[in-house]
Scaffold this motif. Structure first.
Motif, PDB file in Angstrom:
ATOM      1  N   ALA A 283       0.828  -1.207   0.000  1.00 53.01           N
ATOM      2  CA  ALA A 283       0.000   0.000   0.000  1.00 53.01           C
ATOM      3  C   ALA A 283       0.860   1.254   0.000  1.00 53.01           C
ATOM      4  CB  ALA A 283      -0.938   0.007   1.205  1.00 53.01           C
TER       5      ALA A 283
ATOM      6  N   ASN B 120      -6.170   2.942   8.872  1.00 53.77           N
ATOM      7  CA  ASN B 120      -6.498   1.605   8.367  1.00 53.77           C
ATOM      8  C   ASN B 120      -7.902   1.524   7.777  1.00 53.77           C
ATOM      9  OD1 ASN B 120      -3.954   0.588   9.158  1.00 53.77           O
ATOM     10  ND2 ASN B 120      -4.721   0.214  11.220  1.00 53.77           N
TER      11      ASN B 120
ATOM     12  N   PRO C  72     -10.988   3.232   5.036  1.00 53.66           N
ATOM     13  CA  PRO C  72     -11.022   3.532   3.604  1.00 53.66           C
ATOM     14  C   PRO C  72     -10.523   4.946   3.298  1.00 53.66           C
ATOM     15  CG  PRO C  72     -13.214   3.672   4.534  1.00 53.66           C
ATOM     16  CD  PRO C  72     -12.318   3.167   5.632  1.00 53.66           C
ATOM     17  N   TYR C  73     -10.163   5.161   2.059  1.00 51.48           N
ATOM     18  CA  TYR C  73      -9.711   6.467   1.583  1.00 51.48           C
ATOM     19  C   TYR C  73     -10.823   7.496   1.759  1.00 51.48           C
ATOM     20  CZ  TYR C  73      -8.807  10.225  -1.742  1.00 51.48           C
ATOM     21  OH  TYR C  73      -8.644  11.446  -2.316  1.00 51.48           O
TER      22      TYR C  73
ATOM     23  N   ASN D 112      -5.825   7.074   4.671  1.00 52.78           N
ATOM     24  CA  ASN D 112      -6.054   6.180   5.806  1.00 52.78           C
ATOM     25  C   ASN D 112      -5.744   4.724   5.468  1.00 52.78           C
ATOM     26  OD1 ASN D 112      -6.876   8.237   7.551  1.00 52.78           O
ATOM     27  ND2 ASN D 112      -8.917   8.224   6.675  1.00 52.78           N
ATOM     28  N   ASP D 113      -5.870   4.355   4.189  1.00 50.34           N
ATOM     29  CA  ASP D 113      -5.549   2.983   3.778  1.00 50.34           C
ATOM     30  C   ASP D 113      -4.059   2.810   3.486  1.00 50.34           C
ATOM     31  OD1 ASP D 113      -5.229   4.278   1.341  1.00 50.34           O
ATOM     32  OD2 ASP D 113      -6.819   3.175   0.318  1.00 50.34           O
TER      33      ASP D 113
END
Length: 161
Positions: free
Chosen positions: A51, A94, A96-97, A140-141
């Motif tokens: 990621a 952690n 979702p975007y 966040n991801d």
């Protein structure tokens, strides 16, 4: 014959306990391996490393960042990450975007050393020399934010004398 064995057992028990106590209070690491320096490579941890290299278009207006360093002792610095069109969002890590929200990743000499969930970050116990500190804005991801296909990041030189 049993008294000497009992005294030997008691001596070993208290001697080992005292040894561990002395080692722990003197800063000795008891974890079984040497990190080599105070800077620890977080890249080896399971933070979904793929990621980190995946780019996510940040949208409009694109976030930006600038870095400044402030002395905090002979080998430490306080880093200020000034951002525009971006909000640090530690509660959603952690997840979702979400456009314009996330955190930062800090790299020292190409090695990821930490995540930043606010504009201020202390960088402690740097070895003497010149170092490159790179900061990326991440969703966040953990995907790296980009604008027009270019990663949103900034680099600053850290000199420790």
């Amino acid at each position: 014959m049993s008294k000497p064995l009992a005294f030997l057992g008691i001596g070993l028990f208290f001697g080992a306990g005292l040894g561990f106590l002395v080692a722990a209070t003197s800063g000795v690491q008891l974890e079984g391996h040497d990190h080599g320096s105070a800077v620890h490579d977080h890249g080896a941890h399971n933070h979904d490393g793929a990621a980190h290299t995946t780019l996510t278009e940040a949208g409009t207006p694109a976030p930006s960042l600038t870095l400044s360093l402030h002395p905090d002792g002979p080998q430490s610095r306080n880093l200020y990450i000034a951002v525009e069109n971006f909000a640090f969002d530690p509660e959603a890590v952690n997840g979702p975007y979400v456009s314009g929200r996330g955190h930062a990743h800090l790299y020292l000499n190409g090695v990821k050393i930490a995540r930043a969930y606010s504009p201020w970050m202390q960088i402690d116990a740097l070895p003497v020399g010149t170092h490159e500190l790179r900061v990326t804005l991440n969703a966040n991801d953990h995907t790296q934010l980009a604008s027009g296909g270019a990663p949103i990041e900034a680099t600053i030189e850290v000199v420790i004398e």
